[in-house]
Scaffold this motif. Sequence first.
Motif, PDB file in Angstrom:
ATOM      1  N   ASN A 102      12.939  -1.179   1.216  1.00 50.73           N
ATOM      2  CA  ASN A 102      13.023  -1.423   2.668  1.00 50.73           C
ATOM      3  C   ASN A 102      14.184  -0.705   3.325  1.00 50.73           C
ATOM      4  OD1 ASN A 102      10.793  -3.166   2.383  1.00 50.73           O
ATOM      5  ND2 ASN A 102      12.127  -4.919   1.995  1.00 50.73           N
ATOM      6  N   SER A 141       8.045  -5.246  -1.284  1.00 47.00           N
ATOM      7  CA  SER A 141       8.762  -5.194  -0.004  1.00 47.00           C
ATOM      8  C   SER A 141       8.988  -6.595   0.543  1.00 47.00           C
ATOM      9  CB  SER A 141       7.960  -4.352   0.997  1.00 47.00           C
ATOM     10  OG  SER A 141       8.503  -4.453   2.296  1.00 47.00           O
ATOM     11  N   GLN A 155       6.956  -1.187   9.674  1.00 41.19           N
ATOM     12  CA  GLN A 155       7.380  -0.359   8.553  1.00 41.19           C
ATOM     13  C   GLN A 155       6.208   0.482   8.042  1.00 41.19           C
ATOM     14  OE1 GLN A 155       9.169  -2.652   5.462  1.00 41.19           O
ATOM     15  NE2 GLN A 155       9.859  -0.897   4.275  1.00 41.19           N
TER      16      GLN A 155
END
Length: 521
Positions: A235, A275, A290
């Motif tokens: 991340n 994640s 993201q």
Amino acid sequence: MDKKLVKVLDTTLRDGSQASSVSFTLNDKIRIALYLDKIGVDFIEGGWPGSNPKDYEFFKKIKEYSLEHARVAAFGSTRRKGVSVKDDVSLNSILETGVDTAVLFGKSWTLHVNDVLKVTKEENLNMIAESIDYLKDHGLYVIFDAEHFYQGFLEDREYAMQVVKTAEEAKADVIALADTNGGTTPDKVYDITSFVVRNVKTEIGLHMHNDIGCGVANTIMGVLAGARHVQGTINGIGERTGNADLIQIIPTLVLKLGFRALKGPESLKELKPLSRLVYELAGLPPNPFQPYVGDNAFAHKAGVHADAVMKNPRAYEHVDPELVGNSRKIVISEVAGTSNISSYLEHVGIKVDKKDPRLKSVLQKIKELENKGYSFDIAPASAVLIALKELGLYEKVFELKYWKVINENGLAVALVKVNNYLEASEGVGPVNAIDLAIRKALNNIFPEISKVKLTDYRVVLPGEIKNTESVVRVTIEFSDGERTWRTVGVSNSVIEASVEALVSGFDYFIQTSKKLKPLLA
């Protein structure tokens, strides 16, 4: 040497934990490390044992587990000035962990040599050479991180290359070029990395920070320039604006550029759950935008987009979302089209042709309500209820005929009448009280309601509507253990908005349950 193989070093547990507001417990670090090993990360940088007791403890604890693929690495610096390697605390703390891999950083920018370490250029080179030699003599695999390399190269190319050559002569196994300030642009990263690769035989790695938003791009450009070892965090968490995000780097290398990494393409399907795990343990909300793994990464809101992607996913999706453990999401909103509605209804088991004229009235109702403060892209279950009513598929099972909440002196009591059932409940706050009372009444009609749990509750202030009144929007997430859904309520009263969202959430469960599925066929 396999020119298409890229080795991955994850530094979430070390550089990632240096992010502001992030602090992993020892158990957190173990959970992350085991998942990293599961997907095939080559090196897990477990921490800096010389800096704090928790990191030192991690290296003891991780030995209790049998890793299948990854090598655990300990981080440290070159020896301190004026101290021999045998007496250096940082170097010896690496050896004490018992790991077989070390990540050692040293200065390659004259600014740091002169102003931070305050040593001569020659002494800095000696510190690097002696430190690597010391670890190699103890049988360790050594990854040398040339800190601030790109800044150093741009200001004093000759000395920056002396640092790299010194590490090579000391037989470092990998030399990672670090953009520690995160301010180098991709074109310069490519040119500088290419120069190093041409002039150094040792394997070259990359360690990029994200201060100008180029951490991922710089890593990709560095690999294209010949580097075959990449470092980053899950991340992109890390110091200041963070490190290069491995969640974005790895699938781009594998799916777009034909490189090999981890255990192969199947490992990419673990990226989204990994994640989410790191976000959860870091105490950070997942980024819905993201790339690859965000909830909105493959969400289609505009009607034109949704219609096209239903005909051919490649129209608006650069990869199959399932390749990275994600899924497609068709969003219902005021900018949606009939394709959005028909697609979402099919998702809950109701097939309606997108050309059905009744869908136009569904869209019109949604647009009118969004103009009043509703937001159906975050609460699509409420939109489904609208569609069922407009399509004539709605079966009214219950009606909230009356409700009242008393919230005084720390006591919250709710009284409701659902159909002919009058019930009261005491709760922790007014919303909890009304929730319990409605459930109690509904249980008389539909006992399966006991399965439904509230998993999220949010209040937002969308502002004034038409400059006449301020409203609040409440969204509630529900789960029956197998699926989740969200509903929305809007009012100038938080309690009224909450009641609307609660009633809609229970109604959605009943309308889409197996008991009423035949009515919707």
